[in-house]
Write a protein that holds these residues in place. Structure first.
Motif, PDB file in Angstrom:
ATOM      1  N   VAL A  78       1.415 -35.080 -11.026  1.00  0.00           N
ATOM      2  CA  VAL A  78       1.406 -35.872 -11.965  1.00  0.00           C
ATOM      3  C   VAL A  78       0.213 -35.622 -12.672  1.00  0.00           C
ATOM      4  CG1 VAL A  78       2.274 -37.809 -10.652  1.00  0.00           C
ATOM      5  CG2 VAL A  78      -0.278 -37.339 -10.453  1.00  0.00           C
ATOM      6  N   TYR A  79      -0.644 -34.662 -12.147  1.00  0.00           N
ATOM      7  CA  TYR A  79      -1.808 -34.159 -13.037  1.00  0.00           C
ATOM      8  C   TYR A  79      -2.198 -32.899 -12.650  1.00  0.00           C
ATOM      9  CZ  TYR A  79      -6.287 -33.173 -15.432  1.00  0.00           C
ATOM     10  OH  TYR A  79      -7.281 -32.590 -16.157  1.00  0.00           O
ATOM     11  N   ASP A  80      -2.515 -32.024 -13.188  1.00  0.00           N
ATOM     12  CA  ASP A  80      -2.826 -30.520 -13.039  1.00  0.00           C
ATOM     13  C   ASP A  80      -3.648 -29.877 -14.260  1.00  0.00           C
ATOM     14  OD1 ASP A  80      -2.952 -27.841 -12.444  1.00  0.00           O
ATOM     15  OD2 ASP A  80      -1.145 -27.457 -11.957  1.00  0.00           O
ATOM     16  N   SER A  81      -4.996 -29.706 -14.016  1.00  0.00           N
ATOM     17  CA  SER A  81      -5.898 -29.582 -14.882  1.00  0.00           C
ATOM     18  C   SER A  81      -5.597 -27.954 -15.475  1.00  0.00           C
ATOM     19  CB  SER A  81      -7.207 -29.271 -14.559  1.00  0.00           C
ATOM     20  OG  SER A  81      -7.408 -28.237 -13.570  1.00  0.00           O
ATOM     21  N   SER A  82      -4.694 -27.044 -15.038  1.00  0.00           N
ATOM     22  CA  SER A  82      -4.179 -26.079 -15.615  1.00  0.00           C
ATOM     23  C   SER A  82      -2.989 -26.210 -16.571  1.00  0.00           C
ATOM     24  CB  SER A  82      -3.966 -24.875 -14.596  1.00  0.00           C
ATOM     25  OG  SER A  82      -2.736 -25.314 -13.732  1.00  0.00           O
ATOM     26  N   ASN A  83      -2.649 -27.386 -16.531  1.00  0.00           N
ATOM     27  CA  ASN A  83      -1.208 -27.504 -17.287  1.00  0.00           C
ATOM     28  C   ASN A  83      -1.267 -29.018 -17.652  1.00  0.00           C
ATOM     29  OD1 ASN A  83       1.168 -27.215 -18.730  1.00  0.00           O
ATOM     30  ND2 ASN A  83       2.342 -27.578 -16.704  1.00  0.00           N
ATOM     31  N   VAL A  84      -2.124 -29.387 -18.624  1.00  0.00           N
ATOM     32  CA  VAL A  84      -2.320 -30.992 -19.081  1.00  0.00           C
ATOM     33  C   VAL A  84      -1.265 -31.156 -20.145  1.00  0.00           C
ATOM     34  CG1 VAL A  84      -3.891 -32.614 -19.901  1.00  0.00           C
ATOM     35  CG2 VAL A  84      -4.683 -30.807 -18.475  1.00  0.00           C
ATOM     36  N   ARG A  85      -0.515 -32.468 -19.792  1.00  0.00           N
ATOM     37  CA  ARG A  85       0.528 -33.068 -20.816  1.00  0.00           C
ATOM     38  C   ARG A  85       0.060 -34.125 -21.521  1.00  0.00           C
ATOM     39  NH1 ARG A  85       2.979 -32.827 -15.600  1.00  0.00           N
ATOM     40  NH2 ARG A  85       3.374 -35.139 -15.736  1.00  0.00           N
ATOM     41  N   ALA A  86      -0.042 -33.909 -22.686  1.00  0.00           N
ATOM     42  CA  ALA A  86      -0.532 -34.872 -23.713  1.00  0.00           C
ATOM     43  C   ALA A  86       0.183 -36.274 -23.671  1.00  0.00           C
ATOM     44  CB  ALA A  86      -0.499 -34.284 -25.142  1.00  0.00           C
ATOM     45  N   ASP A  87       1.372 -36.309 -23.186  1.00  0.00           N
ATOM     46  CA  ASP A  87       2.276 -37.270 -23.290  1.00  0.00           C
ATOM     47  C   ASP A  87       1.908 -38.062 -21.870  1.00  0.00           C
ATOM     48  OD1 ASP A  87       3.578 -35.402 -22.083  1.00  0.00           O
ATOM     49  OD2 ASP A  87       5.601 -36.100 -23.040  1.00  0.00           O
ATOM     50  N   SER A  88       1.281 -37.648 -20.736  1.00  0.00           N
ATOM     51  CA  SER A  88       1.586 -38.082 -19.350  1.00  0.00           C
ATOM     52  C   SER A  88       0.698 -39.592 -19.498  1.00  0.00           C
ATOM     53  CB  SER A  88       0.588 -37.081 -18.600  1.00  0.00           C
ATOM     54  OG  SER A  88       0.729 -37.620 -17.391  1.00  0.00           O
ATOM     55  N   ARG A  89       1.092 -40.161 -18.479  1.00  0.00           N
ATOM     56  CA  ARG A  89       0.660 -41.595 -18.396  1.00  0.00           C
ATOM     57  C   ARG A  89      -0.554 -41.537 -17.406  1.00  0.00           C
ATOM     58  NH1 ARG A  89       3.108 -44.844 -15.825  1.00  0.00           N
ATOM     59  NH2 ARG A  89       4.966 -43.518 -15.148  1.00  0.00           N
ATOM     60  N   PHE A  90      -0.603 -40.355 -16.801  1.00  0.00           N
ATOM     61  CA  PHE A  90      -1.733 -40.018 -15.867  1.00  0.00           C
ATOM     62  C   PHE A  90      -2.993 -39.177 -16.577  1.00  0.00           C
ATOM     63  CE2 PHE A  90       2.081 -40.747 -13.526  1.00  0.00           C
ATOM     64  CZ  PHE A  90       2.002 -41.125 -12.337  1.00  0.00           C
ATOM     65  N   LEU A  91      -4.057 -39.853 -16.324  1.00  0.00           N
ATOM     66  CA  LEU A  91      -5.211 -39.472 -16.929  1.00  0.00           C
ATOM     67  C   LEU A  91      -6.317 -39.306 -16.115  1.00  0.00           C
ATOM     68  CD1 LEU A  91      -6.495 -38.924 -19.878  1.00  0.00           C
ATOM     69  CD2 LEU A  91      -7.116 -41.355 -19.873  1.00  0.00           C
ATOM     70  N   TYR A  92      -6.736 -37.868 -15.949  1.00  0.00           N
ATOM     71  CA  TYR A  92      -7.888 -37.425 -15.262  1.00  0.00           C
ATOM     72  C   TYR A  92      -9.198 -37.967 -15.722  1.00  0.00           C
ATOM     73  CZ  TYR A  92     -10.508 -34.575 -11.908  1.00  0.00           C
ATOM     74  OH  TYR A  92     -11.421 -34.262 -10.922  1.00  0.00           O
ATOM     75  N   LEU A  93      -9.999 -38.765 -15.257  1.00  0.00           N
ATOM     76  CA  LEU A  93     -11.278 -39.415 -15.585  1.00  0.00           C
ATOM     77  C   LEU A  93     -12.423 -38.751 -15.082  1.00  0.00           C
ATOM     78  CD1 LEU A  93     -10.573 -43.136 -15.653  1.00  0.00           C
ATOM     79  CD2 LEU A  93     -10.007 -41.443 -17.568  1.00  0.00           C
ATOM     80  N   GLY A  94     -12.040 -37.714 -13.926  1.00  0.00           N
ATOM     81  CA  GLY A  94     -13.112 -37.023 -13.207  1.00  0.00           C
ATOM     82  C   GLY A  94     -13.572 -35.917 -13.983  1.00  0.00           C
ATOM     83  N   ASP A  95     -14.071 -34.783 -12.931  1.00  0.00           N
ATOM     84  CA  ASP A  95     -14.797 -33.704 -13.513  1.00  0.00           C
ATOM     85  C   ASP A  95     -14.376 -32.511 -12.610  1.00  0.00           C
ATOM     86  OD1 ASP A  95     -16.457 -34.036 -11.377  1.00  0.00           O
ATOM     87  OD2 ASP A  95     -17.780 -35.060 -13.085  1.00  0.00           O
ATOM     88  N   LEU A  96     -15.027 -31.439 -12.707  1.00  0.00           N
ATOM     89  CA  LEU A  96     -14.810 -30.300 -11.819  1.00  0.00           C
ATOM     90  C   LEU A  96     -16.139 -29.941 -11.117  1.00  0.00           C
ATOM     91  CD1 LEU A  96     -13.184 -27.579 -14.199  1.00  0.00           C
ATOM     92  CD2 LEU A  96     -12.320 -29.138 -12.890  1.00  0.00           C
ATOM     93  N   VAL A  97     -16.897 -31.275 -10.680  1.00  0.00           N
ATOM     94  CA  VAL A  97     -18.022 -31.074  -9.874  1.00  0.00           C
ATOM     95  C   VAL A  97     -17.997 -32.072  -8.625  1.00  0.00           C
ATOM     96  CG1 VAL A  97     -20.309 -31.547  -9.650  1.00  0.00           C
ATOM     97  CG2 VAL A  97     -19.504 -30.811 -11.919  1.00  0.00           C
ATOM     98  N   SER A  98     -17.797 -33.352  -8.929  1.00  0.00           N
ATOM     99  CA  SER A  98     -17.441 -34.209  -7.816  1.00  0.00           C
ATOM    100  C   SER A  98     -16.635 -35.523  -7.934  1.00  0.00           C
ATOM    101  CB  SER A  98     -18.866 -34.722  -7.250  1.00  0.00           C
ATOM    102  OG  SER A  98     -19.601 -35.366  -8.289  1.00  0.00           O
ATOM    103  N   ASP A  99     -16.302 -35.885  -9.188  1.00  0.00           N
ATOM    104  CA  ASP A  99     -15.566 -37.009  -9.566  1.00  0.00           C
ATOM    105  C   ASP A  99     -14.006 -36.567  -9.654  1.00  0.00           C
ATOM    106  OD1 ASP A  99     -14.594 -39.113 -10.242  1.00  0.00           O
ATOM    107  OD2 ASP A  99     -16.018 -39.805 -11.909  1.00  0.00           O
ATOM    108  N   CYS A 100     -13.112 -37.255  -8.896  1.00  0.00           N
ATOM    109  CA  CYS A 100     -11.698 -37.082  -9.075  1.00  0.00           C
ATOM    110  C   CYS A 100     -10.792 -38.289  -9.380  1.00  0.00           C
ATOM    111  CB  CYS A 100     -11.196 -36.450  -7.985  1.00  0.00           C
ATOM    112  SG  CYS A 100     -11.805 -37.087  -6.291  1.00  0.00           S
ATOM    113  N   THR A 101     -11.476 -39.168 -10.050  1.00  0.00           N
ATOM    114  CA  THR A 101     -11.066 -40.498 -10.446  1.00  0.00           C
ATOM    115  C   THR A 101      -9.761 -40.135 -11.433  1.00  0.00           C
ATOM    116  OG1 THR A 101     -12.913 -41.451 -10.249  1.00  0.00           O
ATOM    117  CG2 THR A 101     -11.336 -42.666 -11.608  1.00  0.00           C
ATOM    118  N   LEU A 102      -8.637 -40.898 -11.166  1.00  0.00           N
ATOM    119  CA  LEU A 102      -7.379 -40.934 -11.918  1.00  0.00           C
ATOM    120  C   LEU A 102      -6.896 -42.390 -12.332  1.00  0.00           C
ATOM    121  CD1 LEU A 102      -4.831 -39.030 -12.532  1.00  0.00           C
ATOM    122  CD2 LEU A 102      -3.980 -39.912 -10.486  1.00  0.00           C
TER     123      LEU A 102
END
Length: 238
Positions: A78-102
């Protein structure tokens, strides 16, 4: 014990890179339910070994997938940082350090699943196997209660709306988006209209009082005895 390549691949996914420090970890919230049409936020955090960080390794890719423990390349994410879909209802709020909030925007029935998070570094990758289960309900039992008795409040006044449901709203940014919800309305009356209405009522009362006083005065005047009349006798002289 002899292992085939597939078995070894699964073990790597479970434990992270071969020989790595065991401090690879993904922390999920408890499972919860969400009302269909609302927006759910899945809080999440992840770590990888301190020794691994000292080597200069960094997170290069993060992935969220439903109903699959390993989130490998064969799964639908539903989310892949290497292939982000602009129209997706799944939004990644985290980062590449320690936060993986979706965040899942305007949840739908088919979003009900157990979600897993995986991150890839230049030294290996790791999937949090426990996952978090999200259940989606139709929200027919959602009720709104108002702090005002008749759902009418004056302009500038205050009203408190309380929303209750069988679902917990712990992980939610709540807005009721399902069109079949029972309607609820709040009437806001303009204070200017209320002021004019009040003045009109007061004037009518004063006018009624004036008429009553006037009628009383007239009645009292009519009922009072008149001044005594003077009787004049005249004598007729023959």
């Amino acid at each position: 014990m002899k292992m085939n390549p597939r078995t070894l691949s699964v073990l790597l996914l479970l434990a992270g890179p071969l020989g790595a420090d065991p401090d690879w970890h993904v922390e999920y919230p408890d499972s919860f339910c969400v009302v269909e049409g609302s927006t759910a936020t899945i809080s999440c955090s992840f770590t990888h070994p301190a020794g691994h960080e000292k080597t200069g390794a960094v997170v290069e890719q993060v992935v969220w997938c439903p109903s699959h423990k390993y989130c490998d390349s064969s799964t639908t994410n539903v989310y892949d940082s290497s292939n982000v879909r602009a129209d997706s209802r799944f939004l990644y709020l985290g980062d590449l350090v320690s936060d993986c909030t979706l965040k899942i925007i305007k949840t739908e029935k088919q979003d009900a699943a157990t979600y897993h998070f995986r991150f890839e570094t230049n030294g290996g990758g790791y999937t949090g196997l426990r996952g978090v289960s999200v259940r989606v309900t139709d929200g027919e039992d959602v009720k709104v209660r108002s702090s005002v008795t008749d759902n009418v409040v004056k302009e500038g006044g205050q009203v408190t709306l309380t929303c209750t449901s069988a679902c917990s709203f712990h992980q939610l940014d709540v807005h009721c988006g399902k069109k079949t919800y029972a309607p609820w309305s709040l009437v806001v009356v303009e204070s200017r209209f209320v002021w004019h209405l009040t003045v009109s009522v007061v004037l009518k009362v004063l006018w009624a009082v004036f008429l009553l006083l006037l009628a009383g005065l007239v009645f009292a005047k009519r009922s009072a005895p008149g001044p005594e009349q003077e009787i004049v006798y005249s004598e007729v002289v023959g």
